[in-house]
Design a protein around this motif. Structure first.
Motif, PDB file in Angstrom:
ATOM      1  N   HIS A   1      49.524  43.141  48.577  1.00 10.97           N
ATOM      2  CA  HIS A   1      49.045  42.455  47.368  1.00 10.97           C
ATOM      3  C   HIS A   1      48.705  40.987  47.664  1.00 10.97           C
ATOM      4  O   HIS A   1      47.628  40.508  47.314  1.00 10.97           O
ATOM      5  N   GLU A   2      49.626  40.295  48.321  1.00 14.19           N
ATOM      6  CA  GLU A   2      49.395  38.863  48.561  1.00 14.19           C
ATOM      7  C   GLU A   2      48.281  38.652  49.584  1.00 14.19           C
ATOM      8  O   GLU A   2      47.497  37.711  49.463  1.00 14.19           O
TER       9      GLU A   2
ATOM     10  N   HIS B   1      45.000  38.854  47.954  1.00 13.53           N
ATOM     11  CA  HIS B   1      44.642  37.629  47.234  1.00 13.53           C
ATOM     12  C   HIS B   1      43.823  36.677  48.112  1.00 13.53           C
ATOM     13  O   HIS B   1      43.189  35.753  47.586  1.00 13.53           O
TER      14      HIS B   1
ATOM     15  N   TYR C   1      46.704  41.514  35.161  1.00 15.07           N
ATOM     16  CA  TYR C   1      46.893  42.542  36.195  1.00 15.07           C
ATOM     17  C   TYR C   1      46.293  43.883  35.784  1.00 15.07           C
ATOM     18  O   TYR C   1      45.623  44.533  36.565  1.00 15.07           O
TER      19      TYR C   1
END
Ligand SMILES: [Zn+2]
Length: 611
Positions: A346-347, A350, A435
């Motif tokens: 997820h990060e 980003h 989200y």
């Protein structure tokens, strides 16, 4: 000759291709900080060369002083004391901080081109009245000195997090606020989301010699440092200086701990992944297995969403969950392997949907959290397919996200996606808008324009808009160009409103040798419809009708072998009738939205007959 001609042709094509026209400011930071680990304080100097590329004359500038949020009575404190569903990580913790636990950034000196300027600290913002206005197309140099205290870790940054990481250093320096085509963005630090000026960072961190430091940027002096960056040096002075450089980023994060173990893995394309974690029963094995999985994640992401433009990325244990920064992330590390991979993916994702695109996430959090969540689910499904994480790959990795949106919309907390991230009435409404709605937006767009046009849209969005702060219109225009469809209505309904689509099968009746099907538009938002008619012999017949305002027809999808394009459905018409050339007795079922990629508030009214 041929090569030269080709090269000429290529450069012509490049220069003729439509380039998004948007000016943006630029910042070049040089910072030196000296950390006192006993007091958890540091002294800093900053030389900032600021380029005004706007058409406007600036007579003031603003800096963010984020650490000031961690003081009793701050806007972040009061906001969390009053929110009906405050983040448990914050709650009343700021209000309870002692003098040696609060955070601050105290500016001691600030000059513009060598002459002192007037400034005022207003909470987390430094307001600066300039001596001389900055004219369009010129640059100016600001020199600053400040003292800072690192707060006890409350939210994202700070010292001594729950896993015992000493320094999670995000939002740690005076950071120039962004000025763009929408004006100044001097948002007080209340809870979330960041927007910054693209630029180059040159950062020197001086700290006691037993601290291992990792984060944004390339280390310039590895041989003086060792600690996994290079072989151990013969000796270190009492204090060592880490010198990092990070090109073309809009923030700079670092983590530091004497216990960090530092692993690296060089990928096939030459970039290097760094991993910093505190060894222990709950970390070592999982973190040692992480590089192999993230290597595959990187390959998949590069191929599908655009190639990562930096030579390094660091996964750093720290913070209070997972938070993205340029070229790095801070994540908590004591997790199950699947959870560790999940937060890492997820990060990392980003980096595309925030760090490289630089969307203003305060205004368009759904473009950063939503697109990231959508892509992360795709990546995780791929990793399951590869057997790199436990669990079976699924046909629709977004099914639960659709269901959770459906559930939340039953509450009275729903707000449109256009609310500024800090200003939602509840954390729940923000989280869902950012989200969940953002994730569904992307998957539903794929449904509307088709798999191939969607794939091209994502790559072109990246290539055309990287390092340029795209907004929702910029994104939907790319989708329009790649699909040949008119899609403004989709963005407007989904982003500006809260009335979404719902369609029903109204009647299925005999019409001589044929069967007449009547559909009903129950929800306000128009959408293209896929209707699956299954016959008693088991054969499947797909029908498709688009809203007239789409001005195009989706290409036949892979999953629909028998594909029948019907007349358009004008959105003004509450019902729609069409015939299938099979008699009623041979029709087993009629189903709208059989793959569930169109979001509907009610899915109980989608079928006729026995599925
Ligand atoms: Zn996120």
């Amino acid at each position: 000759m041929r090569l030269a001609f080709l090269l000429l042709l290529c450069s012509l094509t490049v220069s003729l291709a439509a380039q998004p026209d948007r000016w943006q400011q630029r910042a070049e930071y040089q910072m030196n900080i000296d950390v006192d680990v006993k007091k958890n304080q540091y002294a800093g100097t900053q030389q900032l060369t600021y380029y005004n590329n706007s058409p406007d004359t600036l007579d003031k500038v603003f800096y963010h002083l984020y650490f000031n949020a961690f003081q009793p009575g701050s806007m972040m404190d009061v906001r969390n004391l009053n929110l009906p569903d405050a983040d448990g990580r914050v709650a009343d913790r700021i209000s309870l901080l002692a003098e040696d636990e609060i955070g601050y950034i105290k500016v001691k000196k600030l000059s513009q081109n060598g002459a002192a300027v007037q400034y005022e600290t207003v909470g987390t913002i430094l307001e600066v009245a300039l001596n001389q206005p900055i004219l369009p197309g010129t640059s100016v140099q600001f020199d600053m000195e400040w003292d800072a205290q690192v707060p006890l870790q409350i939210r994202r940054s700070g010292r001594d997090n729950a896993e015992g990481i000493e320094y999670s250093m995000a939002q740690w320096y005076p950071k120039m606020a962004e000025y763009d085509y929408q004006g100044w963005h001097a948002n007080p630090y209340v809870g979330r989301e960041f927007h910054g000026v693209w630029g180059d960072f040159d950062v020197k961190i001086t700290i006691d010699r037993d601290y291992v430091v990792g984060g944004t940027g390339y280390l310039q002096n590895p041989e003086e440092i060792g600690y996994g960056y290079a072989p151990e040096p013969k000796k270190r002075k009492k204090k060592i200086t880490y010198h990092f450089k990070a090109p073309n980023v809009h923030d700079f994060m670092w983590g530091a701990d004497p216990d960090y173990r530092h692993l690296t893995k060089e990928r096939e394309d030459g970039m290097t992944m760094h991993f910093f974690f505190q060894p222990g029963e709950r970390t070592t094995e999982n973190w040692e297995n992480l590089p192999r999985v993230m290597d595959e994640a990187f390959s998949y992401i590069n191929e599908h969403y655009g190639h990562y433009p930096y030579e390094q990325y660091s996964f750093v244990q720290g913070g209070d969950g997972g938070m993205e920064y340029p070229m790095a992330t801070l994540i908590t590390g004591e997790r199950s392997f699947t959870s560790l991979v999940g937060v890492s993916v997820h990060e990392l994702m980003h980096s595309w949907y925030q760090m490289i695109m630089g969307t203003n996430e305060s205004l368009y959090a759904w473009m950063d959290e939503g697109f990231t969540s959508w892509a992360s689910s795709e990546v995780m499904n791929h990793l399951r397919k590869q057997g790199l994480i436990p669990g079976e790959a699924v046909e629709n990795p977004h099914a639960r996200t659709f269901a959770s949106l459906r559930g939340f919309r039953q509450s009275d907390l729903v707000e449109p996606l256009t609310i500024h991230a800090d200003h939602f009435a509840t954390n729940a409404a923000y989280s869902v808008a950012a989200y969940v709605n953002g994730n569904v937006f992307q998957e539903q767009l794929r449904y509307i324009i088709g798999e191939e046009a969607h794939q091209r849209t994502l790559l072109r969005y990246f290539n055309d808009w990287k390092f340029k702060h795209p907004n929702p219109n910029d994104f939907i225009r790319i989708a329009e160009k790649e699909s040949g469809m008119e899609l403004d209505w989709y963005k407007e309904y989904w982003v500006h409103g809260t009335d979404y689509a719902d369609y029903a099968v109204k009647t299925v009746e005999a019409a001589g040798d044929a069967t007449e099907i009547t559909l009903e538009k129950v929800g306000r938002m128009p959408m293209p419809l896929e209707i699956l008619v299954t016959l008693t012999d088991g054969s499947e017949h797909w029908y498709y009708t688009a809203p007239r305002i789409l001005r195009a027809t989706k290409a036949q999808p892979d999953y629909a072998s028998n594909w029948n394009v019907l007349e358009d459905w004008p959105w003004t018409h509450p019902t729609y009738r069409f015939r299938v050339q099979h008699n009623l007795g041979s029709v087993q079922s009629v189903q709208i939205n059989p793959r569930g990629r169109m979001f509907e508030d009610d899915v109980e009214n989608n079928s006729w007959g026995e599925e």
